[in-house]
Design a protein around this motif. Structure first.
Motif, PDB file in Angstrom:
ATOM      1  N   LEU A  36       1.140  -0.939   4.443  1.00  0.00           N
ATOM      2  CA  LEU A  36       1.456  -2.273   3.948  1.00  0.00           C
ATOM      3  C   LEU A  36       2.666  -2.229   3.026  1.00  0.00           C
ATOM      4  O   LEU A  36       3.533  -3.108   3.072  1.00  0.00           O
ATOM      5  CB  LEU A  36       0.251  -2.859   3.214  1.00  0.00           C
ATOM      6  CG  LEU A  36       0.476  -4.206   2.523  1.00  0.00           C
ATOM      7  CD1 LEU A  36       0.832  -5.264   3.548  1.00  0.00           C
ATOM      8  CD2 LEU A  36      -0.759  -4.621   1.737  1.00  0.00           C
ATOM      9  N   LEU A  37       2.750  -1.203   2.189  1.00  0.00           N
ATOM     10  CA  LEU A  37       3.888  -1.094   1.276  1.00  0.00           C
ATOM     11  C   LEU A  37       5.158  -0.702   2.025  1.00  0.00           C
ATOM     12  O   LEU A  37       6.253  -1.125   1.652  1.00  0.00           O
ATOM     13  CB  LEU A  37       3.572  -0.079   0.174  1.00  0.00           C
ATOM     14  CG  LEU A  37       2.417  -0.466  -0.760  1.00  0.00           C
ATOM     15  CD1 LEU A  37       2.220   0.595  -1.827  1.00  0.00           C
ATOM     16  CD2 LEU A  37       2.676  -1.816  -1.404  1.00  0.00           C
ATOM     17  N   ASN A  38       5.018   0.103   3.079  1.00  0.00           N
ATOM     18  CA  ASN A  38       6.195   0.410   3.907  1.00  0.00           C
ATOM     19  C   ASN A  38       6.749  -0.874   4.521  1.00  0.00           C
ATOM     20  O   ASN A  38       7.957  -1.108   4.534  1.00  0.00           O
ATOM     21  CB  ASN A  38       5.818   1.394   5.010  1.00  0.00           C
ATOM     22  CG  ASN A  38       5.454   2.754   4.465  1.00  0.00           C
ATOM     23  OD1 ASN A  38       5.916   3.144   3.400  1.00  0.00           O
ATOM     24  ND2 ASN A  38       4.618   3.476   5.181  1.00  0.00           N
ATOM     25  N   ALA A  81       9.402  -4.314  -5.639  1.00  0.00           N
ATOM     26  CA  ALA A  81       7.957  -4.293  -5.869  1.00  0.00           C
ATOM     27  C   ALA A  81       7.271  -3.283  -4.950  1.00  0.00           C
ATOM     28  O   ALA A  81       6.407  -2.500  -5.395  1.00  0.00           O
ATOM     29  CB  ALA A  81       7.376  -5.693  -5.643  1.00  0.00           C
ATOM     30  N   GLY A  82       7.655  -3.274  -3.665  1.00  0.00           N
ATOM     31  CA  GLY A  82       7.052  -2.320  -2.738  1.00  0.00           C
ATOM     32  C   GLY A  82       7.390  -0.886  -3.072  1.00  0.00           C
ATOM     33  O   GLY A  82       6.536   0.008  -3.013  1.00  0.00           O
ATOM     34  N   PHE A  83       8.641  -0.636  -3.465  1.00  0.00           N
ATOM     35  CA  PHE A  83       9.074   0.715  -3.799  1.00  0.00           C
ATOM     36  C   PHE A  83       8.374   1.231  -5.053  1.00  0.00           C
ATOM     37  O   PHE A  83       7.885   2.367  -5.098  1.00  0.00           O
ATOM     38  CB  PHE A  83      10.588   0.739  -3.980  1.00  0.00           C
ATOM     39  CG  PHE A  83      11.135   2.092  -4.336  1.00  0.00           C
ATOM     40  CD1 PHE A  83      11.118   3.122  -3.419  1.00  0.00           C
ATOM     41  CD2 PHE A  83      11.667   2.332  -5.595  1.00  0.00           C
ATOM     42  CE1 PHE A  83      11.619   4.376  -3.745  1.00  0.00           C
ATOM     43  CE2 PHE A  83      12.166   3.581  -5.930  1.00  0.00           C
ATOM     44  CZ  PHE A  83      12.143   4.606  -4.999  1.00  0.00           C
ATOM     45  N   LEU A  84       8.284   0.379  -6.091  1.00  0.00           N
ATOM     46  CA  LEU A  84       7.613   0.792  -7.320  1.00  0.00           C
ATOM     47  C   LEU A  84       6.133   1.031  -7.085  1.00  0.00           C
ATOM     48  O   LEU A  84       5.539   1.947  -7.673  1.00  0.00           O
ATOM     49  CB  LEU A  84       7.821  -0.271  -8.410  1.00  0.00           C
ATOM     50  CG  LEU A  84       9.264  -0.399  -8.945  1.00  0.00           C
ATOM     51  CD1 LEU A  84       9.356  -1.552  -9.929  1.00  0.00           C
ATOM     52  CD2 LEU A  84       9.705   0.903  -9.616  1.00  0.00           C
ATOM     53  N   ILE A  89       1.554   4.799  -6.492  1.00  0.00           N
ATOM     54  CA  ILE A  89       0.480   5.411  -5.706  1.00  0.00           C
ATOM     55  C   ILE A  89       0.739   6.900  -5.514  1.00  0.00           C
ATOM     56  O   ILE A  89      -0.175   7.721  -5.563  1.00  0.00           O
ATOM     57  CB  ILE A  89       0.352   4.697  -4.346  1.00  0.00           C
ATOM     58  CG1 ILE A  89      -0.322   3.335  -4.534  1.00  0.00           C
ATOM     59  CG2 ILE A  89      -0.434   5.535  -3.345  1.00  0.00           C
ATOM     60  CD1 ILE A  89      -0.497   2.546  -3.280  1.00  0.00           C
ATOM     61  N   GLY A  90       2.003   7.266  -5.306  1.00  0.00           N
ATOM     62  CA  GLY A  90       2.328   8.672  -5.119  1.00  0.00           C
ATOM     63  C   GLY A  90       2.025   9.520  -6.337  1.00  0.00           C
ATOM     64  O   GLY A  90       1.429  10.594  -6.230  1.00  0.00           O
ATOM     65  N   PHE A  91       2.411   9.044  -7.529  1.00  0.00           N
ATOM     66  CA  PHE A  91       2.247   9.844  -8.737  1.00  0.00           C
ATOM     67  C   PHE A  91       0.886   9.655  -9.409  1.00  0.00           C
ATOM     68  O   PHE A  91       0.325  10.605  -9.969  1.00  0.00           O
ATOM     69  CB  PHE A  91       3.356   9.507  -9.742  1.00  0.00           C
ATOM     70  CG  PHE A  91       4.692  10.083  -9.381  1.00  0.00           C
ATOM     71  CD1 PHE A  91       4.904  11.456  -9.413  1.00  0.00           C
ATOM     72  CD2 PHE A  91       5.742   9.276  -8.988  1.00  0.00           C
ATOM     73  CE1 PHE A  91       6.133  12.001  -9.079  1.00  0.00           C
ATOM     74  CE2 PHE A  91       6.979   9.801  -8.647  1.00  0.00           C
ATOM     75  CZ  PHE A  91       7.168  11.163  -8.688  1.00  0.00           C
ATOM     76  N   PHE A  92       0.354   8.431  -9.368  1.00  0.00           N
ATOM     77  CA  PHE A  92      -0.859   8.131 -10.137  1.00  0.00           C
ATOM     78  C   PHE A  92      -2.051   7.720  -9.282  1.00  0.00           C
ATOM     79  O   PHE A  92      -3.159   7.595  -9.796  1.00  0.00           O
ATOM     80  CB  PHE A  92      -0.576   7.002 -11.150  1.00  0.00           C
ATOM     81  CG  PHE A  92       0.639   7.246 -11.999  1.00  0.00           C
ATOM     82  CD1 PHE A  92       0.667   8.285 -12.921  1.00  0.00           C
ATOM     83  CD2 PHE A  92       1.771   6.466 -11.858  1.00  0.00           C
ATOM     84  CE1 PHE A  92       1.794   8.515 -13.696  1.00  0.00           C
ATOM     85  CE2 PHE A  92       2.904   6.683 -12.617  1.00  0.00           C
ATOM     86  CZ  PHE A  92       2.920   7.718 -13.545  1.00  0.00           C
ATOM     87  N   GLY A  93      -1.842   7.457  -7.997  1.00  0.00           N
ATOM     88  CA  GLY A  93      -2.949   7.023  -7.146  1.00  0.00           C
ATOM     89  C   GLY A  93      -3.366   5.591  -7.379  1.00  0.00           C
ATOM     90  O   GLY A  93      -4.455   5.186  -6.981  1.00  0.00           O
ATOM     91  N   ARG A  94      -2.524   4.792  -8.011  1.00  0.00           N
ATOM     92  CA  ARG A  94      -2.843   3.395  -8.294  1.00  0.00           C
ATOM     93  C   ARG A  94      -1.621   2.538  -7.973  1.00  0.00           C
ATOM     94  O   ARG A  94      -0.491   3.024  -8.034  1.00  0.00           O
ATOM     95  CB  ARG A  94      -3.220   3.221  -9.770  1.00  0.00           C
ATOM     96  CG  ARG A  94      -4.440   4.035 -10.165  1.00  0.00           C
ATOM     97  CD  ARG A  94      -4.728   3.905 -11.658  1.00  0.00           C
ATOM     98  NE  ARG A  94      -5.784   4.784 -12.083  1.00  0.00           N
ATOM     99  CZ  ARG A  94      -7.087   4.513 -11.943  1.00  0.00           C
ATOM    100  NH1 ARG A  94      -7.451   3.363 -11.432  1.00  0.00           N
ATOM    101  NH2 ARG A  94      -8.005   5.355 -12.327  1.00  0.00           N
ATOM    102  N   PRO A  95      -1.801   1.260  -7.616  1.00  0.00           N
ATOM    103  CA  PRO A  95      -3.046   0.494  -7.533  1.00  0.00           C
ATOM    104  C   PRO A  95      -3.835   0.830  -6.265  1.00  0.00           C
ATOM    105  O   PRO A  95      -3.274   0.840  -5.161  1.00  0.00           O
ATOM    106  CB  PRO A  95      -2.566  -0.962  -7.506  1.00  0.00           C
ATOM    107  CG  PRO A  95      -1.187  -0.889  -6.930  1.00  0.00           C
ATOM    108  CD  PRO A  95      -0.614   0.420  -7.376  1.00  0.00           C
ATOM    109  N   ARG A  96      -5.132   1.095  -6.409  1.00  0.00           N
ATOM    110  CA  ARG A  96      -5.960   1.537  -5.295  1.00  0.00           C
ATOM    111  C   ARG A  96      -6.215   0.444  -4.269  1.00  0.00           C
ATOM    112  O   ARG A  96      -6.675   0.736  -3.174  1.00  0.00           O
ATOM    113  CB  ARG A  96      -7.293   2.059  -5.825  1.00  0.00           C
ATOM    114  CG  ARG A  96      -7.150   3.290  -6.695  1.00  0.00           C
ATOM    115  CD  ARG A  96      -8.499   3.821  -7.100  1.00  0.00           C
ATOM    116  NE  ARG A  96      -8.387   4.991  -7.957  1.00  0.00           N
ATOM    117  CZ  ARG A  96      -9.427   5.669  -8.426  1.00  0.00           C
ATOM    118  NH1 ARG A  96     -10.651   5.257  -8.119  1.00  0.00           N
ATOM    119  NH2 ARG A  96      -9.245   6.712  -9.194  1.00  0.00           N
ATOM    120  N   VAL A  97      -5.947  -0.798  -4.648  1.00  0.00           N
ATOM    121  CA  VAL A  97      -6.222  -1.903  -3.729  1.00  0.00           C
ATOM    122  C   VAL A  97      -5.420  -1.768  -2.440  1.00  0.00           C
ATOM    123  O   VAL A  97      -5.838  -2.273  -1.383  1.00  0.00           O
ATOM    124  CB  VAL A  97      -5.914  -3.250  -4.418  1.00  0.00           C
ATOM    125  CG1 VAL A  97      -4.427  -3.400  -4.684  1.00  0.00           C
ATOM    126  CG2 VAL A  97      -6.418  -4.413  -3.582  1.00  0.00           C
TER     127      VAL A  97
END
Length: 224
Positions: A36-38, A81-84, A89-97
């Protein structure tokens, strides 16, 4: 820069991913499941280019198009927004939604236990095909399951199709529209049950030409 497509199949063809070297193996696995972020980043870039094409060239005396400027600004905001979110998610695993439920708590690799041979009563055998519940491709549509060229069932995410067969070697394939998985030969002996799992190749959700360029390998079918 590469990322393995499947969690437990290191021999699968690698899939390119931007900035993959910045992340560890667990983070790469998380990013593999945030298509979805891609798609969000690609949409932002598309809007940015579309708005930029409408703007008058530098030095031109033409009146600036406020709509084009708004589209370009919106595209920049969507991409950012998508890149951030991907970095987070890559560094912190969040937002998990943005992660499918099975992958919200990714743990380090552990050796997989050997799959026990399941038994079926009588002198027949059984082939079971399950669609991965984390498969995010065409979630409202069903994959068609074929055994020896005969359609035996349809699958939505998380569903399982079972087919009783005679002992021996059988060909199993899953299809959607004109796309399919490569045929898989499955050997079963008397009273045995072979379990398979299928899903789409990760990342095809954001690839608008995948249905044409990967027509015979858009779906994956493998032993569970």
């Amino acid at each position: 820069m590469r990322v393995v497509r499947h969690w437990d199949d290191p021999s699968a063809p690698p899939s390119p991913m931007a900035f993959a070297r910045l992340f560890g193996s667990d983070a790469r696995r998380r990013l593999e499941h945030v298509s979805l972020l891609n798609a969000t980043c690609l949409s932002g870039v598309t809007l940015l280019l579309l708005g930029g094409a409408w703007l008058p060239p530098q030095g031109s005396t033409a009146k600036e198009n406020s709509l084009a400027l708004g589209v370009a600004t919106l595209g920049l905001a969507v991409f950012s927004a998508g890149f951030l979110a991907q970095l987070s998610i890559g560094f912190f695993g969040r937002p998990r939604v943005f992660l499918p439920r099975p992958f919200r708590d990714v743990k380090p690799d552990v050796p997989a236990a050997p799959t026990p041979v399941l038994r079926v009563e009588g002198d027949m055998a059984e082939i079971s095909v399950r669609r991965d519940e984390a498969d995010s491709y065409a979630q409202l549509r069903r994959y068609k399951v074929y055994v020896d060229g005969e359609r035996v069932g349809d699958l939505r995410p998380g569903e399982t199709c079972r087919r009783t067969v005679s002992p021996g070697t059988h060909t199993v394939q899953v299809k959607i529209s004109w796309c399919s998985s490569p045929p898989l030969s499955v050997g079963v002996s008397e009273g045995e049950r072979q379990e398979l799992v299928c899903r789409a190749v990760p990342g095809v959700e954001s690839d608008p030409v995948a249905m044409f360029t990967r027509r015979q390998a858009l779906l994956i079918l493998r032993r569970a």
